[in-house]
Design a protein around this motif. Structure first.
Motif, PDB file in Angstrom:
ATOM      1  N   GLY A 275     -15.033  19.266 -23.138  1.00 22.48           N
ATOM      2  CA  GLY A 275     -16.055  20.252 -23.468  1.00 22.48           C
ATOM      3  C   GLY A 275     -15.807  20.888 -24.822  1.00 22.48           C
ATOM      4  N   LEU A 276     -14.543  21.173 -25.116  1.00 16.83           N
ATOM      5  CA  LEU A 276     -14.188  21.718 -26.431  1.00 16.83           C
ATOM      6  C   LEU A 276     -14.546  20.734 -27.534  1.00 16.83           C
ATOM      7  CD1 LEU A 276     -12.758  23.883 -28.173  1.00 16.83           C
ATOM      8  CD2 LEU A 276     -10.614  22.642 -27.743  1.00 16.83           C
TER       9      LEU A 276
ATOM     10  N   ARG B 298     -16.904  18.518 -27.516  1.00 18.69           N
ATOM     11  CA  ARG B 298     -18.362  18.514 -27.690  1.00 18.69           C
ATOM     12  C   ARG B 298     -18.833  19.749 -28.464  1.00 18.69           C
ATOM     13  NH1 ARG B 298     -17.916  16.127 -22.493  1.00 18.69           N
ATOM     14  NH2 ARG B 298     -18.069  18.155 -21.423  1.00 18.69           N
ATOM     15  N   ASP B 299     -18.188  20.883 -28.224  1.00 21.96           N
ATOM     16  CA  ASP B 299     -18.572  22.110 -28.921  1.00 21.96           C
ATOM     17  C   ASP B 299     -18.233  22.052 -30.407  1.00 21.96           C
ATOM     18  OD1 ASP B 299     -19.497  23.183 -26.551  1.00 21.96           O
ATOM     19  OD2 ASP B 299     -17.665  24.342 -26.153  1.00 21.96           O
ATOM     20  N   LEU B 300     -17.115  21.415 -30.742  1.00 20.98           N
ATOM     21  CA  LEU B 300     -16.659  21.409 -32.126  1.00 20.98           C
ATOM     22  C   LEU B 300     -17.270  20.285 -32.956  1.00 20.98           C
ATOM     23  CD1 LEU B 300     -14.655  23.479 -31.036  1.00 20.98           C
ATOM     24  CD2 LEU B 300     -12.830  22.291 -32.271  1.00 20.98           C
TER      25      LEU B 300
ATOM     26  N   SER C  24     -15.412  31.532 -31.712  1.00 18.80           N
ATOM     27  CA  SER C  24     -16.393  30.481 -31.449  1.00 18.80           C
ATOM     28  C   SER C  24     -16.496  29.563 -32.655  1.00 18.80           C
ATOM     29  CB  SER C  24     -17.768  31.075 -31.126  1.00 18.80           C
ATOM     30  OG  SER C  24     -18.230  31.856 -32.209  1.00 18.80           O
TER      31      SER C  24
ATOM     32  N   ALA D  45     -11.480  31.064 -26.789  1.00 20.32           N
ATOM     33  CA  ALA D  45     -12.552  31.828 -26.151  1.00 20.32           C
ATOM     34  C   ALA D  45     -12.082  33.194 -25.673  1.00 20.32           C
ATOM     35  CB  ALA D  45     -13.129  31.035 -24.974  1.00 20.32           C
TER      36      ALA D  45
END
Length: 372
Positions: free
Chosen positions: A92-93, A95-97, A70, A50
């Motif tokens: 959290g990472l 979930r984003d990926l 991103s 990020a």
């Protein structure tokens, strides 16, 4: 007329992965990325972070081949994804990926606590996930201190769950071994219990001791080498260290209770010199029996890694080419050899020698990688 024999030109060994993504390019993530690049384990290594400042630094240092700020559809091309964010950002990472991951890609992480990330990845339906924890680190954080040698000879714990495919675990073991580390397999809960004692408890003990010194300036005058050695881990990144112990607080509370009992026992032994001597002998035996983990002795800035095919006399071809040009090889190491080749790491005298040797070997047909 005698026709001189000509050997086929050297070729780069085929990589284990086509596109590897390291998500979180700090000390450990950067070291993994360097290992993948220097050992020719991935055709391309992408750094995902990020922070644009971190990405620019990683690219400038040659830690990664390209950078991304991103996640997106581009992630579907990756056949290896390494989650290397700080502990509190790891889930959290994930979930984003997760929406962009190739279902066939090997996914692993480098977090120091395994139970929560294992459960989260299972909830997200990432089936090829193998939780991992390289037992390596440094008080100096950030990508600028990353080095592939940091992982060499380190224990790298892999913690598969009941749902981890055996093929994924096998691929993760192969990755760890080719990075120069030693894989150890155990359940996530067992890992978290063990690191609570050998890693997280020593951090809290170091904090307690340094706080005692901080509150009495006379103590700081006498706190010499032994005290500094004992409290070394207190020099780590405060926020990351805080997140590490909080994430594992359940197991850490149990370790703290056991530690209190040991201190109480030693306090009682102050009135029994023979018992205290026996405890001292036990402590010495245990401490002396701990394995010494040897890292690479070569400074990273003087390293040059050369890809070599699995053919006769390739090491000789490298050394002869450099010797004829007057380049002095201070040390040489054969890295993991794969079916169709592997790599050599050469230790040279200076960054200038690294550049000269790289140019000579490239002209001879070898592919080389270094970081000067």
């Amino acid at each position: 007329m005698t026709v001189p024999r000509t050997d086929p030109p050297p070729v780069t060994p085929p990589p284990l992965f086509d596109l590897a993504v390291v998500a979180g390019v700090g000390l450990i993530g950067g070291s993994v990325a360097l290992g993948l690049r220097q050992r020719f384990l991935a055709r391309r290594v992408v750094g995902l972070d990020a922070s644009m400042d971190v990405l620019r630094e990683a690219e400038a240092l040659g830690v990664v081949d390209e950078v991304r700020a991103s996640p997106g559809e581009w992630l579907r091309e990756a056949d290896l994804v390494v989650l290397a964010a700080p502990m509190r950002a790891l889930e959290g990472l994930a979930r984003d990926l997760a929406p962009y991951l190739n279902p066939a890609a090997l996914v692993t992480d480098v977090g120091s606590v395994k139970g929560n990330i294992a459960a989260e990845m299972e909830r997200l339906g990432v089936r090829q996930f193998v939780p991992g924890h390289p037992m390596a680190g440094s008080e100096r954080g950030g990508v600028s201190h990353a080095r592939a040698a940091l992982l060499e000879n380190a224990v790298w714990v892999l913690t598969p769950t009941d749902h981890t495919p055996l093929t994924a675990l096998s691929r993760a073991r192969m990755l760890v071994e080719h990075l120069g580390a030693a894989p150890v397999v155990m359940p996530p809960s067992a890992h978290d219990d063990l690191v609570a004692t050998v890693s997280h408890l020593p951090y809290l003990a170091s904090l307690a001791l340094t706080h005692m010194v901080a509150r009495d300036e006379r103590l700081s005058l006498l706190a010499a080498g032994g005290f500094r050695d004992l409290t070394r881990v207190a020099s780590g990144d405060p926020r990351m260290s805080r997140d590490m112990v909080v994430e594992n607080r359940a197991a850490l509370r149990g370790a703290l209770e056991r530690f209190r009992k040991q201190l109480e026992r030693l306090e009682a032994d102050l009135d029994d010199p023979e018992e205290l001597l026996a405890a001292a002998h036990e402590g010495k035996r245990t401490r002396d029996s701990l394995p010494v983990v040897r890292r690479s002795l070569l400074p990273q800035k003087h390293d040059l890694v050369v890809a070599v095919p699995d053919r006769p006399n390739q090491i000789g071809a490298v050394t002869q080419a450099l010797g004829a040009a007057g380049v002095n090889i201070k040390d040489i190491e054969v890295l993991a050899i794969r079916e169709e080749g592997g790599a050599l790491r050469l230790g040279l005298e200076s960054p200038e020698e690294v550049g000269r040797a790289a140019a000579l070997l490239r002209a001879t047909g070898f592919e080389v990688r270094g970081r000067s």
